[in-house]
Design an enzyme around this catalytic site. Sequence first.
Site, short mmCIF file in Angstrom:
data_model
loop_
_atom_site.label_atom_id
_atom_site.label_comp_id
_atom_site.label_asym_id
_atom_site.label_seq_id
_atom_site.Cartn_x
_atom_site.Cartn_y
_atom_site.Cartn_z
N PRO A 115 0.78 -1.24 0.00
CA PRO A 115 0.00 0.00 0.00
C PRO A 115 0.81 1.29 0.00
O PRO A 115 0.82 2.05 0.98
CB PRO A 115 -0.84 -0.14 1.27
CG PRO A 115 0.02 -0.95 2.18
CD PRO A 115 0.74 -1.92 1.29
N CYS A 116 1.42 1.60 -1.12
CA CYS A 116 2.18 2.85 -1.24
C CYS A 116 1.26 4.07 -1.16
O CYS A 116 1.73 5.17 -0.88
CB CYS A 116 3.01 2.86 -2.52
SG CYS A 116 2.08 2.49 -4.02
#
Length: 152
Positions: A115-116
């Site tokens: 989850p950047c």
Amino acid sequence: MTVAVVDSPVGRLGLVEEAGVIVRLVWNAEPDGVLTPVLAEAQQQLNAYFDHRLTRFELPTRVAGSDFQRAVCDVMADIPYGETLTYGDIAKLTGNSAQAVGNACGANPIPIIIPCHRVMGAGGKLVGFSGAGGVETKVQLLRLEGAAGLLI
């Protein structure tokens, strides 16, 4: 290489599998090859995420790149659902500069699953996202997770 797709609120997502692991998530993909158990599970988990039934992905993944790239992806994977860290936070954890962390985040080959979108600029500023739609997609993902209080 085998590709399975998921139609999601942020567009058609392609899950790319090689040798039994997810190696990429891409936008606007078309299915290719036979649906494998790993891809079927990844489809189910993405659908559950978008339906608010999943907060942490449990999929076999492989990030190509340097040890540093993998370390940044490991830190991002550990950011809890609905929470964020800054590039500076990750820089402290990895012993590198915030700019280097930003570059590694931008090179994340498996966004959403790694989850950047949960990584913010200094002071919680909303900054880029490498997926289709850029920052607008990042905002959608953060709102989905209930982190919208961070966004004005």
